[in-house]
Each structure stands twice: as C-alpha cells, then as structure tokens.
Scaffold this active site. Structure first.
Site, PDB file in Angstrom:
ATOM      1  N   HIS A 111       0.848  -1.191   0.000  1.00 53.42           N
ATOM      2  CA  HIS A 111       0.000   0.000   0.000  1.00 53.42           C
ATOM      3  C   HIS A 111       0.884   1.242   0.000  1.00 53.42           C
ATOM      4  O   HIS A 111       1.857   1.304   0.760  1.00 53.42           O
ATOM      5  CB  HIS A 111      -0.910  -0.021   1.233  1.00 53.42           C
ATOM      6  CG  HIS A 111      -1.832   1.149   1.263  1.00 53.42           C
ATOM      7  ND1 HIS A 111      -2.919   1.252   0.416  1.00 53.42           N
ATOM      8  CD2 HIS A 111      -1.801   2.300   1.977  1.00 53.42           C
ATOM      9  CE1 HIS A 111      -3.521   2.401   0.623  1.00 53.42           C
ATOM     10  NE2 HIS A 111      -2.864   3.061   1.563  1.00 53.42           N
ATOM     11  N   ASP A 147      -6.837  -2.873   3.951  1.00 52.57           N
ATOM     12  CA  ASP A 147      -5.456  -2.505   4.317  1.00 52.57           C
ATOM     13  C   ASP A 147      -5.216  -2.553   5.824  1.00 52.57           C
ATOM     14  O   ASP A 147      -4.495  -1.713   6.375  1.00 52.57           O
ATOM     15  CB  ASP A 147      -5.113  -1.104   3.774  1.00 52.57           C
ATOM     16  CG  ASP A 147      -5.230  -1.032   2.253  1.00 52.57           C
ATOM     17  OD1 ASP A 147      -4.903  -2.032   1.581  1.00 52.57           O
ATOM     18  OD2 ASP A 147      -5.669   0.016   1.746  1.00 52.57           O
ATOM     19  N   LYS A 174       9.602   3.962  -5.753  1.00 52.97           N
ATOM     20  CA  LYS A 174      10.992   3.464  -5.736  1.00 52.97           C
ATOM     21  C   LYS A 174      11.214   2.572  -4.520  1.00 52.97           C
ATOM     22  O   LYS A 174      11.901   1.550  -4.606  1.00 52.97           O
ATOM     23  CB  LYS A 174      11.973   4.638  -5.665  1.00 52.97           C
ATOM     24  CG  LYS A 174      12.173   5.301  -6.999  1.00 52.97           C
ATOM     25  CD  LYS A 174      13.460   6.120  -7.007  1.00 52.97           C
ATOM     26  CE  LYS A 174      13.546   6.871  -8.323  1.00 52.97           C
ATOM     27  NZ  LYS A 174      13.567   8.329  -8.157  1.00 52.97           N
TER      28      LYS A 174
END
Ligand code: GAR
Length: 219
Positions: A111, A147, A174
């Site tokens: 997430h 979540d 990233k």
C-alpha cells in the site's frame, strides 16, 4: 530450500510485479511466479508476463454470481497449481473470505502510505491533502479489512512542499520496489512469524533498505 511458488494478482501497470520478476531473475529471490491473475484485460502486467514467459489468466467478478464465488474460483485455481504465497501488486479489489481462508497469512499486499494512515484508494493523494511531512509504503498480510492486516515492512519518504501526487507517488514507488521483494524473500526463507497483529522478523535475515522503518530490536 525449494523455490517458493508465488501467484501475483494485479489490475494495472504491474511495476511491483516486475520488481519481483527482476528479483527472481537476478537470483536474489529463490522463487518462481507460477501465475499472474488479472481482473483487467488491458493490464500492462500481462505484457510483462508474456515477456517473461509467465502463465497468466484474466478472471472477472462479473462472470461469477457473487464476489465470494469469484474469490473461491481464484483460490481453487491457485491451489490447483500449489501456490504457496499470493502477492497483491496493485490489485484494486478487496479480497474476500474464501481466498483469505484458503491462504491464511499467505497473502501480501503493498500500500502506498504508512498504514494505518490513508488506507484505500489514492493513498499518496490522501497523504498530500492531509499535509503530512512523511509518508511511505507498507507491505502487510491481508485480512478481511481494507489494508488492515499485520504489517511486515514499512519504508518512509519525506513529503516536500512542492510535491504533486505524481512526484510523491514516484518517490514512494521506488521504495515499494525494494521492500516488496524484501518481504517476499523473508517469507521464502521462513523468517517471518505472525503473532496476533505483530509480525516478527529474524534480524539476521534482514538486509536494510534506505528509509526502511525497521521495528527490529538492537542486539
Ligand atoms: C502501487 O503504488 C501500489 O502501492 C498501489 O497501486 C500501485 C500499483 O502500481 N496499490 C494500492 O493503491 C492498493 N490500495 P503497479 O501496478 O505499477 O505495481
């Protein structure tokens, strides 16, 4: 140690799927992706699967009488091919009980926010709109909630005053590409233990990633 049999569920671009493929191809992660399942025939993840010779299937909830039946069909498919870990990689649906029960603490999700903040859709935009100074990403086991499952790894990034949703998403992504393969590797090596809401990781197994918030004790 055998190779961990992984299934990936993805709805779109599939860059996290690619990060797993790359981690496996480089020999760093002892695993194999047995199948990609998508709920979207346009998903770029499918192109990635084709390129790497990975089996893929598209399965759509509308072809089933209920969401539960959809997820039991997925579970059945994955059991048939002896999958050991299910990885949600930008799979934009809430997984239902039949799949969760078939793979207890064997389904991971990533997430793009520091949970429990900003669950659901557009975690990066939610963080930006709220005005937090630090955000990041979270790999967690999937339970029945949105979540909400036990957290495996988190990594943090700064939020800059001039960030847009795109620039913040890119900075977070990233790190997603680092911590997701890391979490799968820990699982593959049997280094993860779940106790209630808490996930314990054997420290000797843990290669630190820049920015990772690492809850492990000093010793
Ligand atoms: C990733 O940023 C992932 O964290 C997010 O969707 C993106 C998928 O990118 N997932 C969620 O928002 C789940 N609620 P990808 O398809 O390139 O991996």
């Amino acid at each position: 140690m055998g190779k961990l049999r992984i299934a990936v569920l993805a709805s779109g671009r599939g860059s996290n799927f690619q990060s797993l493929v790359d981690a496996i191809d480089s020999g760093w992660l002892q695993g194999e992706i047995s199948m990609l399942i998508t709920d979207n025939t346009e998903a770029f993840a499918i192109e990635r699967a084709k390129k790497h010779g990975i089996a893929y299937r598209s399965m759509f909830p509308n072809d089933f009488a209920s969401k539960d039946l959809y997820f039991s069909a997925i579970a059945e498919e994955l059991k048939k091919i002896h999958v050991e870990l299910v990885v949600l990689a930008g799979f934009m649906r809430i997984v239902r009980k039949p799949l969760i029960d078939a793979f207890p603490f064997k389904i991971m999700n990533i997430h793009p926010a520091l949970l429990p903040s900003f669950p659901g859709l557009h975690g990066q935009k939610q963080a930006l709109d709220y005005g937090v100074k630090i955000s990041g990403c979270t790999v967690h086991f999937v339970d029945g909630g949105m979540d909400t499952g036990p957290i495996i790894i988190q990594a943090a990034v700064p939020v800059h005053d001039d960030d847009t949703e795109e620039s913040l998403s890119e900075r977070i992504l990233k790190l997603e590409h680092k911590i997701y393969p890391q979490a799968v590797k820990l699982f593959a090596e049997g280094m993860i233990e779940v106790s209630g809401r808490k996930v314990m990781i054997r420290r000797d197994a843990f290669a630190e990633v820049d920015g990772m918030i690492n809850p492990l004790p000093e010793n």
